[in-house]
Design a protein around this motif. Structure first.
Motif, PDB file in Angstrom:
ATOM      1  N   ARG A 138      70.379 -10.138  24.331  1.00 26.18           N
ATOM      2  CA  ARG A 138      69.087 -10.594  24.844  1.00 26.18           C
ATOM      3  C   ARG A 138      68.345  -9.502  25.614  1.00 26.18           C
ATOM      4  N   GLY A 139      68.938  -8.311  25.730  1.00 29.19           N
ATOM      5  CA  GLY A 139      68.284  -7.218  26.447  1.00 29.19           C
ATOM      6  C   GLY A 139      68.400  -7.312  27.958  1.00 29.19           C
ATOM      7  N   ARG A 140      69.447  -7.992  28.456  1.00 33.22           N
ATOM      8  CA  ARG A 140      69.600  -8.204  29.900  1.00 33.22           C
ATOM      9  C   ARG A 140      70.782  -7.422  30.476  1.00 33.22           C
ATOM     10  N   THR A 141      71.207  -6.366  29.795  1.00 31.29           N
ATOM     11  CA  THR A 141      72.424  -5.663  30.202  1.00 31.29           C
ATOM     12  C   THR A 141      72.336  -5.130  31.618  1.00 31.29           C
ATOM     13  N   ILE A 142      71.238  -4.472  31.963  1.00 35.10           N
ATOM     14  CA  ILE A 142      71.134  -3.850  33.282  1.00 35.10           C
ATOM     15  C   ILE A 142      71.239  -4.900  34.378  1.00 35.10           C
ATOM     16  N   ARG A 143      70.534  -6.011  34.210  1.00 36.35           N
ATOM     17  CA  ARG A 143      70.629  -7.073  35.225  1.00 36.35           C
ATOM     18  C   ARG A 143      72.048  -7.631  35.287  1.00 36.35           C
ATOM     19  N   ASP A 159      85.388   9.793  41.707  1.00 35.45           N
ATOM     20  CA  ASP A 159      84.559   8.894  40.899  1.00 35.45           C
ATOM     21  C   ASP A 159      83.203   9.540  40.650  1.00 35.45           C
ATOM     22  N   LEU A 160      82.619   9.189  39.513  1.00 36.13           N
ATOM     23  CA  LEU A 160      81.348   9.779  39.086  1.00 36.13           C
ATOM     24  C   LEU A 160      80.196   8.850  39.459  1.00 36.13           C
ATOM     25  N   ILE A 161      79.107   9.434  39.988  1.00 37.14           N
ATOM     26  CA  ILE A 161      77.882   8.692  40.281  1.00 37.14           C
ATOM     27  C   ILE A 161      76.898   8.952  39.149  1.00 37.14           C
ATOM     28  N   ILE A 162      76.434   7.854  38.521  1.00 38.49           N
ATOM     29  CA  ILE A 162      75.513   7.991  37.404  1.00 38.49           C
ATOM     30  C   ILE A 162      74.255   7.177  37.663  1.00 38.49           C
ATOM     31  N   VAL A 163      73.191   7.552  36.969  1.00 35.91           N
ATOM     32  CA  VAL A 163      71.974   6.742  36.946  1.00 35.91           C
ATOM     33  C   VAL A 163      71.774   6.301  35.501  1.00 35.91           C
ATOM     34  N   ILE A 164      71.991   5.003  35.234  1.00 39.55           N
ATOM     35  CA  ILE A 164      71.809   4.458  33.888  1.00 39.55           C
ATOM     36  C   ILE A 164      70.322   4.300  33.629  1.00 39.55           C
ATOM     37  N   LEU A 165      69.863   4.801  32.503  1.00 40.15           N
ATOM     38  CA  LEU A 165      68.444   4.677  32.178  1.00 40.15           C
ATOM     39  C   LEU A 165      68.057   3.198  32.131  1.00 40.15           C
ATOM     40  N   ALA A 184      60.704   5.337  35.164  1.00 39.73           N
ATOM     41  CA  ALA A 184      60.183   4.488  34.083  1.00 39.73           C
ATOM     42  C   ALA A 184      61.018   4.589  32.814  1.00 39.73           C
ATOM     43  N   ALA A 185      62.192   5.234  32.886  1.00 37.76           N
ATOM     44  CA  ALA A 185      63.028   5.400  31.691  1.00 37.76           C
ATOM     45  C   ALA A 185      63.502   4.049  31.156  1.00 37.76           C
ATOM     46  N   GLN A 186      63.611   3.948  29.844  1.00 39.50           N
ATOM     47  CA  GLN A 186      64.019   2.706  29.194  1.00 39.50           C
ATOM     48  C   GLN A 186      65.521   2.700  28.910  1.00 39.50           C
ATOM     49  N   ALA A 187      66.116   1.531  29.035  1.00 43.31           N
ATOM     50  CA  ALA A 187      67.550   1.387  28.787  1.00 43.31           C
ATOM     51  C   ALA A 187      67.870   1.609  27.317  1.00 43.31           C
ATOM     52  N   GLN A 188      69.031   2.213  27.043  1.00 43.02           N
ATOM     53  CA  GLN A 188      69.531   2.397  25.682  1.00 43.02           C
ATOM     54  C   GLN A 188      71.000   1.957  25.672  1.00 43.02           C
ATOM     55  N   ILE A 189      71.224   0.749  25.147  1.00 41.44           N
ATOM     56  CA  ILE A 189      72.549   0.112  25.192  1.00 41.44           C
ATOM     57  C   ILE A 189      72.978  -0.216  23.761  1.00 41.44           C
ATOM     58  N   GLN A 190      74.243   0.009  23.445  1.00 39.42           N
ATOM     59  CA  GLN A 190      74.775  -0.344  22.131  1.00 39.42           C
ATOM     60  C   GLN A 190      76.183  -0.915  22.274  1.00 39.42           C
ATOM     61  N   PHE A 191      76.520  -1.857  21.377  1.00 36.36           N
ATOM     62  CA  PHE A 191      77.896  -2.346  21.301  1.00 36.36           C
ATOM     63  C   PHE A 191      78.771  -1.282  20.645  1.00 36.36           C
TER      64      PHE A 191
END
Length: 668
Positions: A403-408, A618-624, A455-462
């Protein structure tokens, strides 16, 4: 009641006495008979009246005489012993529903003579579209065992004590014609041992509760509860059953203290904390509450709890804010109202995150307890009712990715929110039984969101199949590694019941001072950086301001004043509806942001507040597409999501300015 109360305490004790006089006289006043003609020796004499705010009694009458006049001559049965269900009575067996997807069972509860008489009922099958008018019962199941005997179609049904109490309150609280003849109660109307039938009936609950003429909410009573007022303590015995409606609904004077105090007492009942009641209440078109002898409507409760009512009565604000139990019930009521007023159906992730603090006995019911409020497509994607919690949670998480709600969704996932009861969950799949744990979710900590990825857009894949059997791939910027992390897992409690914030501060400050000593800090103004980090950069200005707060215009100076106040053990304020000054606002926000988290320094010289299970390396990341940074840990097949983080200097798109090359990592 304890002695030595001062005049103000006596005044409040008198108000509480008035409050619970309503509960006591709300019974039919006979602990033996459910329908008593006032002629028996067990009847308690009662005089009922409306007590006005000035102390005047209005509409005073003799309740005993009124009941005697309105009851038939021989209403009290000659039988003096309760009915007993013999050991030779056959065990009840549910007759199968021929069409469980369109049929329901309804109860017809027979009237009782003595309060101790067992519940005797008939269970009848109906097509849901042709069912007679019926009421639906909403109550807390409570713990097993199922060892209470009911008579159902002449056989013995074993149920829980909570079901017996609820049906008896319903049986005694309404006379013939005051409620529907038929009642739906899930524990007995669904064959709980037949999972196929249970799945079909759960999918019918939207129809069941929205189709009920009335939903009867049993809040229980105040048996065994103690209310303390200064030096006074009131402990309440069992109330003995339900009776006619008392002064709560009789009076229309909203200034009467009985009203809001009774409503606040009701809010402390466990019913307001359970997941299953969410759909039961929000789908109902007509609600009647039963509480300690009172019967009152949703409209009446709403009038007590409306924002206008609370804001316009300072004494109600003080009472509300002085009790965690009342405040929790009040906040849950606000959530229920939000769901009920929703146009269309709320998306499934928003719904479960909004109600994350509501509890369940079985972990899978965090999903299935909300099924009636989900769309048909979401129900289909989640699949049939199952007690395999890990599979249910994984299917729900995969649905959110599609549904495109991964980040939330990731705000509710990670290692920092895990219970021992639910095992083998991937780190990106939320454990919905552990959402009430500290610390707070950073992305929703303040009204104005952070913007770590701009303003970067999320890019998520199974990875693997469409349930993410191999994890999910997320595109991100790898920012930094944790070099040191200071954790405070326990701290002494202050008289207020809060953990001593100085324990957190002193350990965090020592780690920060060591970073400065080594000259690794990236900040121009170290004092301001530390002061703002403890707040997660929320200074209660602009849209982030709230009622009773003051803006923090000079974080470093306010931090120093707050530290002095902490060390001098001065009150932090903020209770009783009083406005906080800037120092008290700082103390409140720092406690909210920092307690339960670790304080980290990074290899590049940043500082931040980390998950309680974060480790060096541990690694600190910023997920788009994400508003906050996350901490991840290298694993065999990818990375484990540890949790969200606040890193001062990386919260407003600064990561994009460093021209780093995005990478794809797999969360497992």
């Amino acid at each position: 009641m304890s002695q030595g109360t001062n005049p103000s305490q006596q005044d409040e004790t008198q108000v509480l006495g008035q409050l619970f006089a309503g509960l006591l006289t709300g019974q039919s006043s006979c602990p033996v008979h459910e329908e008593c003609d006032s002629g028996c020796s067990s009847r308690i004499g009662v005089r009922r009246y409306r007590l006005m705010p000035n102390g005047e009694r209005q509409e005073e009458g003799d309740e005993r005489a009124r009941l005697a006049a309105n009851t038939t001559k021989n209403a009290v049965p000659e039988r003096t012993q309760p009915l007993v269900i013999g050991d030779n009575v056959p065990i009840f067996q549910h007759s199968p529903l021929t069409r469980p997807g369109s049929q329901i069972r309804l109860l017809k509860v027979k009237r009782g003579f003595l309060r101790a008489d067992p519940v005797d009922c008939e269970l009848i099958h109906f097509d849901i579209n042709n069912a007679p008018p019926y009421g639906a019962l909403s109550y807390c199941w409570g713990p097993p065992p199922d060892n209470i005997k009911f008579l159902c179609n002449g056989s013995v049904f074993y149920g829980r004590a909570s079901l017996e109490r609820s049906l008896k309150r319903l049986r005694a609280g309404f006379r013939p014609g005051q409620r529907e003849d038929y009642i739906w109660a899930d524990a007995i109307c669904i064959n709980q041992q037949d999972l196929v039938e249970k799945d079909a009936q759960i999918r019918l609950m939207e129809h069941i509760y929205s189709g009920a003429a009335t939903v009867y909410v049993d809040l229980g009573d105040v048996e065994g509860q103690t209310v303390s007022v200064g030096g006074a303590a009131l402990r309440f015995p069992a109330m003995g059953g339900m009776g006619v409606q008392d002064a709560l609904t009789h009076s229309d004077d909203l200034e009467h203290p009985l009203h809001y105090l009774t409503a606040f007492q009701a809010l402390t009942q466990p019913w307001f904390t359970r997941t299953w009641i969410i759909q039961e209440l929000t789908l109902a078109k007509n609600v009647k509450y039963m509480f300690g002898g009172n019967v009152f409507t949703q409209k009446h409760l709403d009038s007590m709890l409306s924002k206008e009512s609370i804001v316009s009565h300072p004494e109600r604000q003080r009472k509300l804010m002085s009790s965690n139990a009342v405040m929790r019930g009040y906040m849950n009521c606000q959530k229920l109202q939000r769901i009920k007023s929703q146009t269309g159906k709320m998306d499934s992730l928003e719904l479960i995150q909004l109600t994350r603090d509501f509890g369940v006995t079985n972990a899978e019911d965090k999903i299935f307890g909300l099924f009636a409020l989900l769309s048909d497509a979401d129900r289909e994607a989640i699949g049939p009712y199952s007690r395999a919690t890990e599979q249910v949670y994984r299917r729900f998480a995969a649905l959110q990715v599609r549904r495109g709600r991964t980040i939330r969704m990731l705000d509710s996932a990670r290692l920092q929110r895990r219970h021992g009861e639910v095992k083998n969950l991937p780190s990106w799949v939320p454990d919905w039984t552990a959402q009430g744990k500290s610390p707070k979710v950073i992305s929703t900590l303040r009204p104005t969101p952070y913007s770590a990825s701009g303003a970067a857009q999320a890019q998520i894949q199974f990875i693997g199949d469409m349930t993410g059997s191999g994890g999910i791939s997320v595109r991100c910027l790898a920012m930094d590694t944790i070099e040191t992390v200071a954790h405070v897992h326990t701290a002494p409690l202050l008289p207020s019941g809060q953990p001593d914030f100085l324990v957190f501060h002193d350990k965090f400050r020592a780690a920060f001072d060591e970073l400065i000593r080594q000259r690794k800090s990236v900040y121009r103004n170290n004092e301001e950086a530390f002061a703002r980090a403890l707040l997660m950069d929320d200074m209660y200005t602009g849209r982030n301001a709230i009622m009773h707060s003051s803006p923090i215009t000079d974080p470093a100076a306010t931090y120093r004043s707050a530290l002095t106040a902490w060390r001098e053990r001065r009150s932090e304020g903020g209770l009783g509806g009083r406005k906080m000054d800037a120092v008290q606002t700082y103390q409140m926000q720092a406690r909210t942001a920092a307690v339960g988290r670790g304080f980290a320094t990074t290899g590049s010289g940043y500082i931040g507040l980390m998950p309680p299970c974060a480790q060096v390396g541990d690694l600190i990341i910023v997920i788009l597409g994400a508003t906050v940074p996350y901490v991840v840990r290298k694993a065999q097949d990818g990375y484990v999501l540890v949790g969200d983080a606040f890193v001062y200097g990386l919260m407003y798109g600064e990561a994009l300015q460093r021209k780093l090359q995005p990478v794809d990592i797999v969360l497992v």
